[in-house]
Design an enzyme around this catalytic site. Structure first.
Site, mmCIF file in Angstrom:
data_model
loop_
_atom_site.group_PDB
_atom_site.id
_atom_site.type_symbol
_atom_site.label_atom_id
_atom_site.label_comp_id
_atom_site.label_asym_id
_atom_site.label_seq_id
_atom_site.Cartn_x
_atom_site.Cartn_y
_atom_site.Cartn_z
ATOM 1 N N ASP A 26 0.840 -1.190 0.000
ATOM 2 C CA ASP A 26 0.000 0.000 0.000
ATOM 3 C C ASP A 26 0.879 1.245 0.000
ATOM 4 O O ASP A 26 1.740 1.404 0.863
ATOM 5 C CB ASP A 26 -0.906 0.021 1.232
ATOM 6 C CG ASP A 26 -1.725 1.298 1.318
ATOM 7 O OD1 ASP A 26 -2.495 1.571 0.383
ATOM 8 O OD2 ASP A 26 -1.591 2.030 2.326
ATOM 9 N N GLU A 123 -1.501 -1.776 -6.150
ATOM 10 C CA GLU A 123 -2.654 -1.119 -6.760
ATOM 11 C C GLU A 123 -2.298 -0.572 -8.132
ATOM 12 O O GLU A 123 -1.195 -0.077 -8.348
ATOM 13 C CB GLU A 123 -3.139 0.024 -5.864
ATOM 14 C CG GLU A 123 -3.739 -0.439 -4.557
ATOM 15 C CD GLU A 123 -4.080 0.718 -3.644
ATOM 16 O OE1 GLU A 123 -5.217 0.783 -3.177
ATOM 17 O OE2 GLU A 123 -3.199 1.565 -3.408
ATOM 18 N N ASP A 212 -3.183 1.923 7.207
ATOM 19 C CA ASP A 212 -2.302 1.464 6.130
ATOM 20 C C ASP A 212 -2.182 -0.060 6.126
ATOM 21 O O ASP A 212 -2.125 -0.691 5.070
ATOM 22 C CB ASP A 212 -0.919 2.105 6.257
ATOM 23 C CG ASP A 212 -0.949 3.606 5.997
ATOM 24 O OD1 ASP A 212 -1.760 4.032 5.162
ATOM 25 O OD2 ASP A 212 -0.167 4.334 6.623
#
Length: 267
Positions: A26, A123, A212
């Site tokens: 992340d 991502e 997170d």
């Protein structure tokens, strides 16, 4: 002077990796990169926002000063000298960011190897700001370069890198899958609002998680694999909304010319 260049292949035993263990990465604003394992409690926070932005902002302030100095110099040797200073600063800034990304990417690969993870998930951020609050750090940090470095180093170690849909990864509970607005109470704190969520503390209330870490877990466990922006849910919703707006505008224009008092019900 004589220079000799040798290419040497050093044999080494590759660690046995499990293709069913995933590392979620992340990219955030509080912690530049937060890692989590899909199974178990393995986690790792990499980098520091204040440390990163302090150095980057110093470079940008210096660049602004040089740009102001160039405006005062119309031409000649003085301008050329200041232009060289600007070029050196730009090169230094690029090299610093690349070195920073190299350090982070190496630590990500090391974490995956220690946990025998065969797959790294990140991502798909191309074309997205991810979150309004994250645009500032993503603008000052080449996250695309970091992802490419992770990809190339992972392939060298026999790992696979895949990209997942970033839609709601930071606002969904990694334990029960509940999505609800306001669950991410602050940039660093996540609390699930589902009363049936099993992630509870000793008092029986929903556990306060590192935001997170929660996002990294969602990324590690996500099955929404994408290869281009058009496959992301956020992009699809924006495209549908635009199609509806365009359709309404065409209807209004078509009937407005014939029936001045016409108003569509979908307004």
């Amino acid at each position: 002077k004589i220079f000799l260049l040798f290419i040497v292949d050093i044999p080494y035993d590759k660690q046995k990796l499990n293709p069913n263990i995933f590392v979620g990465v992340d990219l955030g604003i509080v912690t530049p990169a937060y890692l989590a394992i899909s199974e178990g409690f393995g986690r790792l926070a990499l980098g520091n926002k204040d440390e990163f932005l302090k150095i980057r902002m110093q470079m940008q302030r210096r660049r602004i000063q040089l740009q102001r100095g160039l405006k005062m110099t119309s031409g000649g040797k003085g301008r050329k000298k200041k232009m060289k200073g600007m070029d050196r600063l730009c090169d230094y800034e690029k090299n610093w960011v690349k070195t920073y990304n190299h350090t982070l990417s190496s630590q990500i690969i090391k974490f995956a190897k220690v946990n025998c993870a065969g797959v790294i998930k990140m991502e798909f951020l191309e074309g997205f700001g991810k979150e309004e609050k994250n645009k500032f750090i993503l603008r000052n940090w080449s996250y695309y370069q970091l992802q490419q470095l992770v990809k190339y180093k992972a392939e060298r170690e026999g790992m696979k890198v895949i990209f997942i849909d970033p839609y709601h990864t930071s606002q969904t509970c990694a334990c029960c899958g509940n999505y609800e607005e306001g669950q991410r109470e602050t940039q660093s704190l996540f609390i699930c609002k589902n009363p049936k969520c099993k992630n509870k503390d000793k008092d029986g209330t929903n556990y306060k998680m590192n935001a997170d870490y929660n996002a990294a877990l969602n990324i590690a466990r996500s099955t929404k694999i994408v290869t281009e922006k058009e496959e992301c849910e956020q992009f699809e919703k924006i495209a549908k909304a635009l199609h509806i707006i365009i359709a309404v505008m065409l209807i209004e224009k078509y009937f407005g010319e014939r029936c001045p008092n016409f108003e569509p019900d979908c307004k």
